[in-house]
Design a protein around this motif. Structure first.
Motif, mmCIF file in Angstrom:
data_model
loop_
_atom_site.group_PDB
_atom_site.id
_atom_site.type_symbol
_atom_site.label_atom_id
_atom_site.label_comp_id
_atom_site.label_asym_id
_atom_site.label_seq_id
_atom_site.Cartn_x
_atom_site.Cartn_y
_atom_site.Cartn_z
ATOM 1 N N ASP A 172 0.822 -1.217 0.000
ATOM 2 C CA ASP A 172 0.000 0.000 0.000
ATOM 3 C C ASP A 172 0.852 1.261 0.000
ATOM 4 O OD1 ASP A 172 -2.164 -1.610 0.040
ATOM 5 O OD2 ASP A 172 -2.794 -1.139 2.081
ATOM 6 N N PHE A 209 1.546 3.635 -3.036
ATOM 7 C CA PHE A 209 0.669 4.698 -3.512
ATOM 8 C C PHE A 209 1.016 6.055 -2.921
ATOM 9 C CE2 PHE A 209 -1.513 0.705 -3.790
ATOM 10 C CZ PHE A 209 -1.859 0.711 -5.120
ATOM 11 N N LEU A 231 -4.453 8.507 -1.792
ATOM 12 C CA LEU A 231 -5.486 8.059 -0.854
ATOM 13 C C LEU A 231 -5.135 6.688 -0.325
ATOM 14 C CD1 LEU A 231 -8.510 8.098 0.235
ATOM 15 C CD2 LEU A 231 -9.126 7.062 -1.943
ATOM 16 N N VAL A 232 -5.253 6.516 0.962
ATOM 17 C CA VAL A 232 -5.088 5.177 1.532
ATOM 18 C C VAL A 232 -5.926 5.057 2.801
ATOM 19 C CG1 VAL A 232 -2.932 5.739 2.745
ATOM 20 C CG2 VAL A 232 -3.390 3.379 2.139
ATOM 21 N N GLY A 240 -13.925 -0.963 2.980
ATOM 22 C CA GLY A 240 -15.200 -1.563 2.576
ATOM 23 C C GLY A 240 -16.394 -0.969 3.280
ATOM 24 N N GLY A 284 -17.019 2.570 3.129
ATOM 25 C CA GLY A 284 -17.315 3.887 2.581
ATOM 26 C C GLY A 284 -16.314 4.971 2.942
ATOM 27 N N GLU A 315 -2.998 8.101 -9.662
ATOM 28 C CA GLU A 315 -2.287 6.952 -10.238
ATOM 29 C C GLU A 315 -2.722 5.690 -9.508
ATOM 30 O OE1 GLU A 315 1.874 7.786 -9.858
ATOM 31 O OE2 GLU A 315 1.839 9.267 -11.468
ATOM 32 N N GLY A 357 -8.869 -2.855 -8.102
ATOM 33 C CA GLY A 357 -10.277 -2.734 -8.462
ATOM 34 C C GLY A 357 -11.042 -1.745 -7.606
ATOM 35 N N ALA A 358 -10.786 -1.756 -6.303
ATOM 36 C CA ALA A 358 -11.544 -0.876 -5.409
ATOM 37 C C ALA A 358 -11.268 0.589 -5.729
ATOM 38 C CB ALA A 358 -11.187 -1.170 -3.949
ATOM 39 N N ALA A 359 -9.996 0.915 -5.941
ATOM 40 C CA ALA A 359 -9.634 2.308 -6.236
ATOM 41 C C ALA A 359 -10.223 2.732 -7.577
ATOM 42 C CB ALA A 359 -8.115 2.462 -6.235
ATOM 43 N N ALA A 394 -12.943 1.582 -9.053
ATOM 44 C CA ALA A 394 -14.391 1.772 -8.917
ATOM 45 C C ALA A 394 -14.697 3.084 -8.208
ATOM 46 C CB ALA A 394 -14.980 0.594 -8.140
HETATM 47 C C1 LIG Z 1 -8.750 2.167 -2.561
HETATM 48 C C2 LIG Z 1 -9.083 2.315 -1.072
HETATM 49 C C3 LIG Z 1 -8.703 3.715 -0.618
HETATM 50 C C4 LIG Z 1 -10.617 2.120 -0.898
HETATM 51 O O1 LIG Z 1 -10.945 2.382 0.459
HETATM 52 P P1 LIG Z 1 -12.321 1.840 1.110
HETATM 53 O O2 LIG Z 1 -12.542 2.577 2.380
HETATM 54 O O3 LIG Z 1 -12.309 0.363 1.164
HETATM 55 O O4 LIG Z 1 -13.361 2.308 -0.017
HETATM 56 P P2 LIG Z 1 -14.958 2.344 0.118
HETATM 57 O O5 LIG Z 1 -15.416 1.453 1.234
HETATM 58 O O6 LIG Z 1 -15.381 3.771 0.153
HETATM 59 O O7 LIG Z 1 -15.391 1.680 -1.245
HETATM 60 C C5 LIG Z 1 -15.518 2.451 -2.418
HETATM 61 C C6 LIG Z 1 -15.879 1.559 -3.582
HETATM 62 O O8 LIG Z 1 -14.759 0.725 -3.872
HETATM 63 C C7 LIG Z 1 -15.262 -0.526 -4.339
HETATM 64 N N1 LIG Z 1 -14.706 -1.548 -3.471
HETATM 65 C C8 LIG Z 1 -14.480 -1.481 -2.129
HETATM 66 N N2 LIG Z 1 -13.870 -2.594 -1.703
HETATM 67 C C9 LIG Z 1 -13.709 -3.371 -2.791
HETATM 68 C C10 LIG Z 1 -13.137 -4.650 -3.036
HETATM 69 N N3 LIG Z 1 -12.589 -5.358 -2.036
HETATM 70 N N4 LIG Z 1 -13.108 -5.122 -4.298
HETATM 71 C C11 LIG Z 1 -13.643 -4.416 -5.310
HETATM 72 N N5 LIG Z 1 -14.202 -3.194 -5.157
HETATM 73 C C12 LIG Z 1 -14.245 -2.698 -3.922
HETATM 74 C C13 LIG Z 1 -16.745 -0.491 -4.302
HETATM 75 O O9 LIG Z 1 -17.212 -0.092 -5.589
HETATM 76 C C14 LIG Z 1 -17.016 0.592 -3.311
HETATM 77 O O10 LIG Z 1 -18.231 1.201 -3.573
HETATM 78 P P3 LIG Z 1 -19.586 0.648 -2.882
HETATM 79 O O11 LIG Z 1 -19.369 0.795 -1.410
HETATM 80 O O12 LIG Z 1 -20.633 1.559 -3.412
HETATM 81 O O13 LIG Z 1 -19.739 -0.765 -3.298
HETATM 82 C C15 LIG Z 1 -8.359 1.238 -0.211
HETATM 83 O O14 LIG Z 1 -8.630 -0.044 -0.752
HETATM 84 C C16 LIG Z 1 -6.853 1.443 -0.137
HETATM 85 O O15 LIG Z 1 -6.362 2.183 0.715
HETATM 86 N N6 LIG Z 1 -6.093 0.784 -1.051
HETATM 87 C C17 LIG Z 1 -4.622 0.898 -1.097
HETATM 88 C C18 LIG Z 1 -4.188 2.244 -1.629
HETATM 89 C C19 LIG Z 1 -4.799 2.615 -2.982
HETATM 90 O O16 LIG Z 1 -5.091 1.779 -3.817
HETATM 91 N N7 LIG Z 1 -4.999 3.928 -3.196
HETATM 92 C C20 LIG Z 1 -5.586 4.444 -4.411
HETATM 93 C C21 LIG Z 1 -4.585 5.132 -5.280
HETATM 94 S S1 LIG Z 1 -3.921 6.600 -4.600
#
Ligand SMILES: CC(C)(COP(=O)(O)OP(=O)(O)OC[C@H]1O[C@@H](n2cnc3c(N)ncnc32)[C@H](O)[C@@H]1OP(=O)(O)O)[C@@H](O)C(=O)NCCC(=O)NCCS
Length: 180
Positions: free
Chosen positions: A25, A28, A81-82, A89, A91, A115, A121-123, A125
């Motif tokens: 992580d 990022f 963002l992290v 999961g 919000g 970036e 996938g989560a980022a 989406a």
């Molecule tokens: C990306 C990240 C910030 C998301 O944080 P999070 O608090 O889990 O996000 P949210 O709970 O607000 O979820 C937002 C959306 O992401 C998607 N999502 C969340 N968890 C997911 C998972 N495990 N797999 C796929 N999609 C997922 C969903 O579409 C979700 O929307 P929904 O709640 O309407 O279904 C987190 O996974 C993270 O810190 N990742 C490592 C760092 C990173 O990738 N940063 C981004 C680039 S700077």
């Protein structure tokens, strides 16, 4: 869960947050986030852009920053963002990203980029829902911890073009509230 601008009183908790993140992580966040001096300097910086933390009691559970690019790209902000793995999961990532977007637009930035490693996938989406679209795919651009080459995607949000889109996700209302 409360989101607030990063202040000096949260630096120790933010250092703990970064220290507990899985190594992958940290990819990022480009800055030296495990260095106390670096993190303390953020809290007192007067440079443009901003940094916000999500807090749960004394703990920091999420971090988002908007860093303006230098020189002729200083109208562009890069988002980082992290969220703590245990807080994902629910919000929080979305809440932090929205906060960064609202503040960046309010500060006059007209384009935001983020970036993302192609498999995140989560980022993908999350930022797509906020109106970001793919702008570049940089192939074999980064090496992960095991030395494997990975693709990097650059997503962008052109503020004026996507204003109507922001309306649909309710962000225009938040901006109005900020301005008022
Ligand atoms: C990306 C990240 C910030 C998301 O944080 P999070 O608090 O889990 O996000 P949210 O709970 O607000 O979820 C937002 C959306 O992401 C998607 N999502 C969340 N968890 C997911 C998972 N495990 N797999 C796929 N999609 C997922 C969903 O579409 C979700 O929307 P929904 O709640 O309407 O279904 C987190 O996974 C993270 O810190 N990742 C490592 C760092 C990173 O990738 N940063 C981004 C680039 S700077």
């Amino acid at each position: 869960m409360q989101v607030e601008p990063l202040g000096p009183e949260r630096c120790d908790a933010l250092l703990t947050f970064f220290a507990e993140l899985p190594e992958g992580d940290l990819t990022f966040i480009k800055e030296e986030v495990t260095d106390p001096e670096t993190v303390r300097s953020w809290a007192t910086a007067t440079t443009p852009g901003g940094r916000w933390v999500a807090v749960d009691g004394e703990r920091v559970t999420g971090y988002v920053a908007v860093r303006p690019l230098p020189g002729w790209s200083d109208h562009v902000g890069e988002v980082r963002l992290v969220v703590a793995p245990s807080a994902r999961g629910s919000g929080l990532g979305r809440q932090l990203a929205r906060r960064a977007l609202v503040e960046a637009v309010g500060a006059g930035l007209s384009k935001l980029v983020v970036e993302i490693v192609a498999e995140q996938g989560a980022a993908l989406a999350l930022f797509t829902d906020l109106g970001f679209t793919g702008e570049a795919l940089l192939r074999d651009h980064i090496r992960d911890r095991s030395g494997e080459l990975r693709d990097l995607m650059v997503l962008a949000h052109h503020v004026s073009e996507t204003w109507a889109g922001m309306d649909t996700v309710g962000i225009a209302d938040e901006l109005g509230a900020c301005a008022g």
